[in-house]
Design an enzyme around this catalytic site. Structure first.
Site, PDB file in Angstrom:
ATOM      1  N   MET A  33       0.741  10.096   6.524  1.00  0.00           N
ATOM      2  CA  MET A  33       0.243   9.840   7.698  1.00  0.00           C
ATOM      3  C   MET A  33       0.257   8.202   8.046  1.00  0.00           C
ATOM      4  O   MET A  33      -0.275   7.482   8.795  1.00  0.00           O
ATOM      5  CB  MET A  33      -1.313   9.736   7.295  1.00  0.00           C
ATOM      6  CG  MET A  33      -1.762  11.030   7.164  1.00  0.00           C
ATOM      7  SD  MET A  33      -3.605  11.635   7.391  1.00  0.00           S
ATOM      8  CE  MET A  33      -4.319  10.630   6.514  1.00  0.00           C
ATOM      9  N   GLY A  34       1.494   7.686   7.813  1.00  0.00           N
ATOM     10  CA  GLY A  34       2.084   6.119   8.080  1.00  0.00           C
ATOM     11  C   GLY A  34       1.192   5.370   7.317  1.00  0.00           C
ATOM     12  O   GLY A  34       0.723   5.720   6.113  1.00  0.00           O
ATOM     13  N   HIS A  40       4.484   5.370  -1.085  1.00  0.00           N
ATOM     14  CA  HIS A  40       5.204   6.224  -0.215  1.00  0.00           C
ATOM     15  C   HIS A  40       6.766   5.959  -0.384  1.00  0.00           C
ATOM     16  O   HIS A  40       7.450   6.931  -0.389  1.00  0.00           O
ATOM     17  CB  HIS A  40       5.042   5.941   1.312  1.00  0.00           C
ATOM     18  CG  HIS A  40       3.532   6.093   1.608  1.00  0.00           C
ATOM     19  ND1 HIS A  40       2.436   5.211   2.184  1.00  0.00           N
ATOM     20  CD2 HIS A  40       2.862   7.229   1.959  1.00  0.00           C
ATOM     21  CE1 HIS A  40       1.454   5.639   2.443  1.00  0.00           C
ATOM     22  NE2 HIS A  40       1.464   6.826   2.305  1.00  0.00           N
ATOM     23  N   GLY A 151       1.969  12.786  -3.306  1.00  0.00           N
ATOM     24  CA  GLY A 151       1.532  11.685  -4.222  1.00  0.00           C
ATOM     25  C   GLY A 151       0.564  12.404  -5.257  1.00  0.00           C
ATOM     26  O   GLY A 151      -0.420  13.155  -4.874  1.00  0.00           O
ATOM     27  N   LYS A 153      -1.715  10.732  -6.613  1.00  0.00           N
ATOM     28  CA  LYS A 153      -2.837   9.927  -6.253  1.00  0.00           C
ATOM     29  C   LYS A 153      -3.821  10.853  -5.785  1.00  0.00           C
ATOM     30  O   LYS A 153      -4.875  10.836  -6.189  1.00  0.00           O
ATOM     31  CB  LYS A 153      -2.422   8.883  -5.559  1.00  0.00           C
ATOM     32  CG  LYS A 153      -3.691   8.242  -4.835  1.00  0.00           C
ATOM     33  CD  LYS A 153      -4.275   6.851  -5.115  1.00  0.00           C
ATOM     34  CE  LYS A 153      -5.357   6.321  -4.243  1.00  0.00           C
ATOM     35  NZ  LYS A 153      -5.718   7.021  -3.124  1.00  0.00           N
ATOM     36  N   VAL A 180       1.525   4.921  -7.903  1.00  0.00           N
ATOM     37  CA  VAL A 180       2.061   3.464  -7.953  1.00  0.00           C
ATOM     38  C   VAL A 180       0.954   2.502  -7.897  1.00  0.00           C
ATOM     39  O   VAL A 180      -0.150   2.738  -7.104  1.00  0.00           O
ATOM     40  CB  VAL A 180       2.869   3.313  -6.772  1.00  0.00           C
ATOM     41  CG1 VAL A 180       3.416   1.660  -6.703  1.00  0.00           C
ATOM     42  CG2 VAL A 180       4.095   4.360  -6.780  1.00  0.00           C
ATOM     43  N   LEU A 188      -2.313   2.450  -5.417  1.00  0.00           N
ATOM     44  CA  LEU A 188      -2.016   1.865  -3.991  1.00  0.00           C
ATOM     45  C   LEU A 188      -2.308   3.199  -2.939  1.00  0.00           C
ATOM     46  O   LEU A 188      -2.295   4.240  -3.056  1.00  0.00           O
ATOM     47  CB  LEU A 188      -0.477   1.522  -3.683  1.00  0.00           C
ATOM     48  CG  LEU A 188       0.246   0.471  -4.633  1.00  0.00           C
ATOM     49  CD1 LEU A 188       1.567   0.370  -3.992  1.00  0.00           C
ATOM     50  CD2 LEU A 188      -0.637  -0.424  -4.580  1.00  0.00           C
ATOM     51  N   SER A 190      -3.475   3.627   1.377  1.00  0.00           N
ATOM     52  CA  SER A 190      -3.463   2.790   2.830  1.00  0.00           C
ATOM     53  C   SER A 190      -4.735   2.235   3.093  1.00  0.00           C
ATOM     54  O   SER A 190      -5.021   1.511   3.688  1.00  0.00           O
ATOM     55  CB  SER A 190      -3.270   4.007   3.991  1.00  0.00           C
ATOM     56  OG  SER A 190      -1.956   4.365   3.453  1.00  0.00           O
ATOM     57  N   ARG A 191      -5.889   2.730   2.566  1.00  0.00           N
ATOM     58  CA  ARG A 191      -7.165   2.556   2.630  1.00  0.00           C
ATOM     59  C   ARG A 191      -7.717   1.248   1.944  1.00  0.00           C
ATOM     60  O   ARG A 191      -8.622   0.607   2.089  1.00  0.00           O
ATOM     61  CB  ARG A 191      -8.254   3.511   2.302  1.00  0.00           C
ATOM     62  CG  ARG A 191      -8.174   4.813   3.202  1.00  0.00           C
ATOM     63  CD  ARG A 191      -9.347   5.709   3.250  1.00  0.00           C
ATOM     64  NE  ARG A 191      -9.378   6.669   4.089  1.00  0.00           N
ATOM     65  CZ  ARG A 191      -8.673   7.907   4.259  1.00  0.00           C
ATOM     66  NH1 ARG A 191      -8.136   8.347   2.971  1.00  0.00           N
ATOM     67  NH2 ARG A 191      -8.890   8.730   5.074  1.00  0.00           N
TER      68      ARG A 191
END
Ligand code: PAF
Length: 280
Positions: A33-34, A40, A151, A153, A180, A188, A190-191
């Site tokens: 989702m970028g 990533h 991932g 995660k 990661v 890691l 994005s949030r």
């Protein structure tokens, strides 16, 4: 390295992939989702080990967010993402608009049971996995990759996608990419950028606690006792705990002999919901 070619339509994506296939090349897809980070990058590197050409999709999928979730404010960093992918080496970015993925009148959703209803993320996010599975099925059908990388995660998501790909006979190998972490153990995400400075110092408690639970189990504590200690530690650190659970790593059902175990956690720190998991 060269900047990735940006593709916006299904027709252009299929033409690109057909050209590679005609050359006998293997294709890898990394759906995202970028708001890309080192996690990533590691997924792209994993795809590269199994494919000659790598496509990264960037699409913030509205159907996997509930109305009260962060769809509108989810970070969108497209030009930065292209820079990151230029560095790691990616042949193409597939970045469709919402009407390409959900044309007017779209009425089909992938319906799920099994790992999608394991009583983990699905409890607080009942819309999430049908949205994820539908968009991932579409991406896999549109791109037709040999491998697709997700991932670890998002461990429940990975289990849901593996199950769906098998059940729908999608001709793709699903590969899990290792989580990661920052040096202090925080996975890691994005949030993570939503965390205040103070929350950021607390956040690694999740990973530390999971390691403690794993050690306690190794030392012979019962799962019920080890989990109770872990839950108490997370709550004491100031988290609002959704779950800390021990599950079978394949279908996320109750742990059973002969199947590796996975410890999974989700907790809110202020306004930010964090998830993580480790093998035990
Ligand atoms: O993990 C994510 O980033 C998303 O859930 C995915 C797999 C790209 C589907 O939108």
């Amino acid at each position: 390295m060269a900047r990735p070619q940006v593709v916006r339509t299904v027709a252009d994506l299929r033409t690109l992939v057909a050209g590679w296939r005609a050359e006998g090349l293997r294709v890898g897809l990394v759906p995202t989702m970028g708001a890309l980070h080192a996690g990533h990058v590691s997924l792209v590197e994993t795809a590269r080990r199994s494919a000659d050409r790598v496509i990264v999709s960037i699409f913030v999928n509205p159907t996997q967010f509930a109305p009260n979730e962060d769809f509108a404010k989810y970070p969108r960093t497209f030009q930065y993402d292209l820079d990151v992918l230029s560095e790691v080496g990616t042949e193409a970015v597939y970045a469709p608009e919402v009407p390409t993925m959900y044309p007017p009148g779209a009425a089909t959703t992938v319906s799920l049971t099994g790992p999608a209803t394991a009583g983990l993320e699905d409890v607080s996010r009942p819309f999430h996995f049908p949205g994820v599975a539908t968009i991932v099925a579409k991406l896999l059908i549109q791109a037709g990759p040999d491998v697709a990388v997700f991932g670890e995660k998002d461990f429940q998501q990975l289990a849901v996608i593996r199950r769906m790909a098998a059940d729908l006979d999608l001709p793709v190998e699903i590969i899990g990419g290792a989580t990661v972490r920052d040096a202090d153990g925080l996975a890691l995400s994005s949030r993570n950028r939503y965390l205040s400075a103070e929350e950021r110092t607390t956040a690694p408690v999740l990973h530390r606690t999971m390691l403690g639970v794993a050690k306690a189990l190794g030392d012979g504590l019962s799962p019920a006792e080890a989990l109770a200690e872990g839950r108490a530690a997370i709550t004491a650190a100031g988290f609002d705990l959704d779950y800390l659970e021990l599950r079978a790593a394949d279908d996320l059902g109750d742990p059973r002999p002969g199947v590796p175990w996975r410890l999974l956690v989700a907790a809110r720190l202020g306004a930010t919901r964090l998830i993580d998991n480790i093998a035990v």
